[in-house]
Design an enzyme around this catalytic site. Structure first.
Site, mmCIF file in Angstrom:
data_model
loop_
_atom_site.group_PDB
_atom_site.id
_atom_site.type_symbol
_atom_site.label_atom_id
_atom_site.label_comp_id
_atom_site.label_asym_id
_atom_site.label_seq_id
_atom_site.Cartn_x
_atom_site.Cartn_y
_atom_site.Cartn_z
ATOM 1 C CB THR A 260 0.577 4.542 -7.956
ATOM 2 O OG1 THR A 260 -0.472 3.851 -7.274
ATOM 3 C CG2 THR A 260 -0.005 5.770 -8.634
ATOM 4 C CD GLU B 289 -2.891 -1.326 0.320
ATOM 5 O OE1 GLU B 289 -3.288 -0.305 -0.250
ATOM 6 O OE2 GLU B 289 -3.317 -2.465 0.056
ATOM 7 N NE ARG C 37 -3.240 -2.498 -3.357
ATOM 8 C CZ ARG C 37 -1.961 -2.839 -3.429
ATOM 9 N NH1 ARG C 37 -1.206 -2.383 -4.395
ATOM 10 N NH2 ARG C 37 -1.438 -3.638 -2.525
ATOM 11 C CD GLN D 35 0.399 -6.676 -0.044
ATOM 12 O OE1 GLN D 35 1.045 -7.003 -1.030
ATOM 13 N NE2 GLN D 35 -0.379 -5.617 -0.022
ATOM 14 C CG ASP E 141 5.490 -2.975 -8.704
ATOM 15 O OD1 ASP E 141 5.891 -2.837 -7.529
ATOM 16 O OD2 ASP E 141 4.289 -2.907 -9.021
#
Length: 396
Positions: free
Chosen positions: A74, A69, A199, A225, A221
């Site tokens: 992005t 998050e 998302r 988590q 990327d």
């Protein structure tokens, strides 16, 4: 005295009895031709291998790391917009159901939060929303949009939304609800801004290649988590720079995976691990403190420092200046408080760099702002290329 070396004349090897001398010469010529061909092939393969190695060495490998998050994906999308082929019409259309799912999924989290935070004024609106079918294929049409708008306007829902740091809900819901009429239109196709805010959890490793100012950049990327981090090891080979992304706005939130751990604390510990890793001893380390827009917006309703002598206490060593609910946004007092809070969180990360010879470059970013990311990545690119030149001996 040393004995002189004996230079014995080698005796010629007799030709095979089964092969006349002339034929033996022919066999030798054939073997010589085969040897030359083999040698030439070997040289060509060696040249190809060297070219591949040189090409690989000239590629700038960027590894996007950070906790979940934080906004890594992005930024990854922004690279596509700025230096790739942007999003095709087909790619935009493919995100339609993702946007629908994000809106409905996040609204369900808010509705669930009504039970423990502030109840809705009109329970009938909640029941009407719960009647909307769940599933990734649920479409937001005019009827669903009206239900969403009525629920969103409820005072209890808005008060619960204001306390969203206490829920695992995405801030993008506010953006989508402001655009809900456009989203509910029959001919809706997500805009680039919609896609940037959509998302989809990153699993595994995603790679893209861009040519920027005649330099090839490869960006990776990876999932942020905890259960995804074990996959990062596969990206460590010959990495030029690590861009570590941390959401500065998440100072008052807890992890999705572990409600006992603050998101900022987790990000700082992860940065410590990455920055001081033996794998990155010679790797450029660049820190993006991301979501600066949400950080600014949050400071007036969620103080950085809480000192009430209870479990909610946090950042007792932050000395201000403080921003309160009465501080006017963009006022000189607000800007001083914002600068102090930003510097405080920046030092939480940079103080974890225990290599005296290692410099941590840092930027304050807003991943959903394309112009901001363009400026920040341009500065990042210059840092990386200059550092490479120094390493090659071309710069002091």
């Amino acid at each position: 005295l040393a004995r002189p070396a004996l230079h014995r004349r080698r005796r010629p090897i007799p030709p095979s009895r089964s092969c006349p001398r002339a034929v033996v010469m022919g066999c030798g010529q054939s073997q010589s031709a085969d040897f030359k061909a083999s040698l030439e092939t070997s040289k060509q393969l060696e040249k190809i291998g060297k070219n591949l190695w040189d090409n690989e060495q000239s590629r700038v490998k960027l590894l996007l790391l950070g906790a979940g998050e934080s906004g890594k994906s992005t930024i990854f999308k922004q690279m596509k917009i700025l230096y790739g082929e942007s999003f095709s019409q087909a790619e935009l259309e493919a995100n339609t159901n993702v946007v629908y799912s994000n809106v409905l999924g996040n609204m369900r989290i808010v509705v669930k939060g009504l039970d423990s935070l502030v109840p809705a004024n009109d329970a009938g609106l909640v029941e009407a929303f719960k009647a909307i079918p769940e599933g990734d294929d649920t479409v937001i049409d005019g009827g669903v949009a009206e239900t969403l708008k009525a629920l969103w306007a409820d005072e209890g829902v808005q008060q619960t939304w204001a306390r969203r740091a206490e829920m695992q809900v995405q801030d993008s819901l506010g953006w989508y609800m402001a655009e809900i009429d456009r989203i509910a239109a029959g001919d809706y196709t997500p805009s680039v801004d919609d896609v940037l805010r959509a998302r989809v959890r990153t699993s595994g490793i995603v790679e893209e290649t861009y040519v920027i100012d005649n330099v090839t950049f490869v960006m990776y990327d990876v999932g942020g988590q905890r259960n995804e981090r074990k996959k990062w090891i596969h990206c460590f080979d010959l990495v030029t720079a690590v861009i570590f992304v941390a959401a500065i706005s998440e100072y008052d939130q807890v992890l999705y995976e572990d409600s006992s751990m603050g998101r900022m604390d987790e990000a700082v510990l992860l940065f410590d691990e990455i920055c001081n890793s033996k794998y990155f001893a010679e790797t450029a380390m660049i820190l993006y403190l991301n979501k600066s827009d949400l950080f600014r917006e949050k400071l007036t309703r969620s103080p950085v420092r809480i000192a009430e002598g209870g479990e909610t206490d946090r950042y007792l060593d932050f000395k201000g200046p403080y921003i309160t609910a009465d501080t006017k946004p963009d006022s000189p007092e607000f800007e001083k408080g914002y600068a102090a809070a930003t510097e405080f969180f920046l030092k939480l990360f940079t103080n974890r760099n225990f290599r005296k010879s290692k410099e941590v470059y840092h930027h304050i970013t807003c991943a959903t702002d394309t112009s901001n990311i363009k400026v920040m990545f341009s500065a990042t690119k210059d840092i990386i290329l200059k550092r490479n030149l120094r390493g090659s001996g071309f710069m002091d």
